[in-house]
Scaffold this active site. Structure first.
Site, PDB file in Angstrom:
ATOM      1  N   GLY A  17      -2.491 -26.070 -62.678  1.00 53.55           N
ATOM      2  CA  GLY A  17      -3.006 -24.994 -63.515  1.00 53.55           C
ATOM      3  C   GLY A  17      -2.959 -23.615 -62.894  1.00 53.55           C
ATOM      4  CB  SER A 136     -14.602 -18.860 -68.138  1.00 52.88           C
ATOM      5  OG  SER A 136     -14.399 -19.117 -69.519  1.00 52.88           O
ATOM      6  CE1 TYR A 149     -16.026 -24.105 -67.182  1.00 54.06           C
ATOM      7  CE2 TYR A 149     -15.711 -23.426 -69.466  1.00 54.06           C
ATOM      8  CZ  TYR A 149     -15.269 -23.465 -68.166  1.00 54.06           C
ATOM      9  OH  TYR A 149     -14.085 -22.872 -67.811  1.00 54.06           O
TER      10      TYR A 149
END
Length: 248
Positions: A17, A136, A149
């Site tokens: 990734g 993120s 998360y």
């Protein structure tokens, strides 16, 4: 003369990734790169493909981080670029049904492990080094069934900004890259079947103004930019969102 000649970079979770793509970009710019990962076979295969140095380490395991620190100190010396990238999404579970196991798995890798990777490697960072955390856009979103998360990335951003303040006297820059939807294996690892993944991808593309999902290479180029003293020397404590306009 390549921009990272004679520089040592560490990429956690570098066998796939975004980590893999970033290691590739750093090596192309002349850096010597150590990649870490939990699976020996995957790390060694990626390192061979990239021309990187493999090190098997689980970011959630503090003993592994100690071993990594000792290896770097004994074999390679000081670190110029640290990309703390390893992370997992965990299961998509409502708060009411959350398990301690899922909570601990996500927090131990994404937050506790990232925190102590920085904690233990600070003494090895050269003055003027660059640290980049992979965060993120979920750090500032509140979608149902994704509480742990999202919280792990919000916590990561908080410590990154504190670290930027603490390390500024040594001219060490600490920044965050926050991707939106990106083509990697992380969603497959969340245990979703193909039909659900397809549905999520379609929903995401529809929600993104640029009508496409980002790539690992997009994010890698941004990490390299932040690691370059010639163009980003006045940037620290900064979060850069790379999401095709999703959070507009």
């Amino acid at each position: 003369m390549k921009k990272f000649n004679n520089k040592l970079a560490i990429v956690t979770g570098g066998n796939s990734g975004i980590g893999y793509a970033t290691a590739k970009e750093l090596i192309a710019e002349g850096a010597k790169v150590i990649i870490t990962g939990r699976r020996k076979e995957a790390v060694e295969k990626a390192a061979e493909e990239l021309g990187a140095i493999p090190f098997v380490a689980d970011q959630a395991n503090l003993d592994d981080i100690d071993l990594l620190k000792n290896e770097i100190e004994n074999q390679y010396g000081k670190v110029d670029i640290l990309f703390i990238n390893a992370g997992i999404t965990g299961g998509l579970i409502p708060i009411e049904n959350m398990t301690a196991e899922n909570f601990d798995n996500v927090m131990n890798i994404n937050f506790r492990g990232a925190y102590f990777t920085l904690n233990k490697l600070i003494p090895l960072l050269n003055d003027g080094a660059s640290v980049v955390f992979l965060s993120s856009i979920v750090a500032t979103t509140y979608h149902p069934n994704n509480s742990v998360y999202q919280a792990s990335k919000a916590a990561l951003n908080s410590i990154a900004k504190t670290a930027a303040a603490e390390l500024a006297p040594r001219k060490i820059r600490v920044n965050m890259v926050s991707p939106g939807p990106t083509k990697t294996e992380i969603m497959n690892k969340a245990g979703l079947n193909e039909e659900k993944l397809k549905g999520i991808n379609e929903w995401m593309i529809d929600a993104i103004p640029l009508k496409k999902i980002g790539t690992a290479e997009d994010v890698a180029k941004l990490v390299v930019y932040l690691s370059d003293d010639n163009v980003a020397s006045f940037m620290t404590g900064t979060e850069i969102v790379i999401d095709g306009g999703m959070v507009l």
